[in-house]
Scaffold this motif. Structure first.
Motif, PDB file in Angstrom:
ATOM      1  N   TYR A  45       0.837  -1.198   0.000  1.00  0.00           N
ATOM      2  CA  TYR A  45       0.000   0.000   0.000  1.00  0.00           C
ATOM      3  C   TYR A  45       0.877   1.254   0.000  1.00  0.00           C
ATOM      4  O   TYR A  45       0.617   2.206  -0.742  1.00  0.00           O
ATOM      5  CB  TYR A  45      -0.949   0.026   1.204  1.00  0.00           C
ATOM      6  CG  TYR A  45      -1.879   1.215   1.147  1.00  0.00           C
ATOM      7  CD1 TYR A  45      -3.077   1.139   0.454  1.00  0.00           C
ATOM      8  CD2 TYR A  45      -1.528   2.434   1.725  1.00  0.00           C
ATOM      9  CE1 TYR A  45      -3.918   2.236   0.339  1.00  0.00           C
ATOM     10  CE2 TYR A  45      -2.349   3.544   1.624  1.00  0.00           C
ATOM     11  CZ  TYR A  45      -3.541   3.439   0.934  1.00  0.00           C
ATOM     12  OH  TYR A  45      -4.351   4.550   0.813  1.00  0.00           O
ATOM     13  N   ARG A  46       1.940   1.226   0.812  1.00  0.00           N
ATOM     14  CA  ARG A  46       2.850   2.372   0.843  1.00  0.00           C
ATOM     15  C   ARG A  46       3.528   2.576  -0.514  1.00  0.00           C
ATOM     16  O   ARG A  46       3.667   3.705  -0.982  1.00  0.00           O
ATOM     17  CB  ARG A  46       3.918   2.165   1.918  1.00  0.00           C
ATOM     18  CG  ARG A  46       3.514   2.648   3.289  1.00  0.00           C
ATOM     19  CD  ARG A  46       4.646   2.489   4.271  1.00  0.00           C
ATOM     20  NE  ARG A  46       4.344   3.180   5.519  1.00  0.00           N
ATOM     21  CZ  ARG A  46       4.872   2.860   6.684  1.00  0.00           C
ATOM     22  NH1 ARG A  46       5.720   1.832   6.763  1.00  0.00           N
ATOM     23  NH2 ARG A  46       4.570   3.533   7.775  1.00  0.00           N
ATOM     24  N   ASP A  47       3.957   1.482  -1.138  1.00  0.00           N
ATOM     25  CA  ASP A  47       4.597   1.588  -2.457  1.00  0.00           C
ATOM     26  C   ASP A  47       3.664   2.260  -3.459  1.00  0.00           C
ATOM     27  O   ASP A  47       4.080   3.132  -4.232  1.00  0.00           O
ATOM     28  CB  ASP A  47       4.984   0.192  -2.969  1.00  0.00           C
ATOM     29  CG  ASP A  47       6.260  -0.336  -2.325  1.00  0.00           C
ATOM     30  OD1 ASP A  47       7.116   0.472  -1.938  1.00  0.00           O
ATOM     31  OD2 ASP A  47       6.399  -1.566  -2.217  1.00  0.00           O
ATOM     32  N   ASN A  48       2.387   1.851  -3.440  1.00  0.00           N
ATOM     33  CA  ASN A  48       1.419   2.446  -4.368  1.00  0.00           C
ATOM     34  C   ASN A  48       1.184   3.918  -4.066  1.00  0.00           C
ATOM     35  O   ASN A  48       1.051   4.746  -4.978  1.00  0.00           O
ATOM     36  CB  ASN A  48       0.093   1.681  -4.299  1.00  0.00           C
ATOM     37  CG  ASN A  48       0.196   0.296  -4.899  1.00  0.00           C
ATOM     38  OD1 ASN A  48       1.027   0.056  -5.779  1.00  0.00           O
ATOM     39  ND2 ASN A  48      -0.635  -0.627  -4.434  1.00  0.00           N
ATOM     40  N   TRP A  49       1.127   4.258  -2.789  1.00  0.00           N
ATOM     41  CA  TRP A  49       0.943   5.667  -2.394  1.00  0.00           C
ATOM     42  C   TRP A  49       2.125   6.496  -2.884  1.00  0.00           C
ATOM     43  O   TRP A  49       1.952   7.568  -3.469  1.00  0.00           O
ATOM     44  CB  TRP A  49       0.790   5.741  -0.871  1.00  0.00           C
ATOM     45  CG  TRP A  49       0.362   7.085  -0.334  1.00  0.00           C
ATOM     46  CD1 TRP A  49       0.283   8.255  -1.028  1.00  0.00           C
ATOM     47  CD2 TRP A  49      -0.032   7.388   1.001  1.00  0.00           C
ATOM     48  NE1 TRP A  49      -0.136   9.276  -0.191  1.00  0.00           N
ATOM     49  CE2 TRP A  49      -0.329   8.772   1.059  1.00  0.00           C
ATOM     50  CE3 TRP A  49      -0.155   6.622   2.171  1.00  0.00           C
ATOM     51  CZ2 TRP A  49      -0.741   9.401   2.224  1.00  0.00           C
ATOM     52  CZ3 TRP A  49      -0.567   7.254   3.329  1.00  0.00           C
ATOM     53  CH2 TRP A  49      -0.854   8.630   3.366  1.00  0.00           C
TER      54      TRP A  49
END
Length: 251
Positions: A109-113
């Protein structure tokens, strides 16, 4: 300020360098909505307030997912603070959750953000006032980060704030090592060096104190981070621990 060449500075990241609680809470909430369909997309303001309150007892990022769920289910923040490990273990067991999967979801999720809104992600991860200037004073060869955060996130935040660090000097979640073990490894690889460890979690400092081979490590408790008044009172009474009220380098 001239820094002695025979000193090595090891700093925790979340709660010492970076005030990441808002971003961690938002990420935890969004991953929780993937796992439990009854949760709304937007994190209620009160749950964010309660999350920040509970943040001092959280050790690893993925636990934010479970904290958000427990708060949504109505658990009182004070109860979660005092019975944290048992409550986390209970929800893992109840809903048959796998910590490896939770860590993967949290990181993805952090990577996508980061990929889709890097500037917004950085804004949710501000450095504490004065810490950037402090890190820039430390020679690259003497600066280390010891954290339970994934290393690529640490590097992204530091780079965005114009702070250089040798990538191999970031010891994060990827290493799968406890902080006392990392300090022990640094001690062995730098035998003629005084190591100063700055950490905001009292339990981590106590783990170091309980490790006889780390008796020469200088310990500093960062009071501006994720800790409680009770933690501070205990730190002040411990002869091994120096307390820091603002980002600074003890002599």
């Amino acid at each position: 300020m001239k820094i002695a060449e025979n000193k090595l500075f090891a700093l925790d990241f979340d709660g010492v360098v970076c005030d990441s609680a808002i971003e961690t809470g938002l990420t935890g909430w969004q991953v929780a909505t993937q796992l439990w369909q009854d949760m709304p997309e937007n994190m209620p303001e009160q749950i964010m307030i309660d999350f920040r309150y509970i943040r001092p007892v959280m050790e690893t990022g993925f636990e934010a997912i479970l904290i958000c769920r427990l708060l949504f289910e109505g658990i009182k923040p004070d109860l979660l603070m005092t019975d944290f490990t048992q409550r986390i273990d209970a929800i893992l067991s109840r809903d048959q959750l796998d910590t490896t999967d939770l860590k993967k979801r949290f990181g993805e999720y952090r990577d996508n953000w980061i990929e889709n809104d890097f500037s917004g992600w950085i804004k949710m991860n501000p450095l504490y006032p004065g810490i950037g200037k402090l890190l820039q004073q430390i020679p690259l060869s003497q600066l280390f980060i010891i954290t339970t955060k994934q290393e690529r996130f640490v590097q992204a935040i530091l780079q965005a704030n114009q702070i250089d660090i040798i990538p191999t000097h970031i010891y994060g979640l990827d290493r799968k090592l406890k902080k006392p073990q990392i300090l022990s490894n640094l001690q062995q690889s730098h035998p003629q060096t005084t190591i100063l460890f700055i950490e905001d979690r009292l339990p981590t400092l106590l783990d170091v104190i309980r490790t006889p081979s780390l008796s020469t490590i200088q310990l500093c408790f960062a009071t501006w981070g994720y800790n409680t008044t009770k933690d501070l009172q205990a730190a002040l009474k411990n002869p091994r621990i120096n307390t820091l009220d603002t980002p600074s380098l003890p002599n």
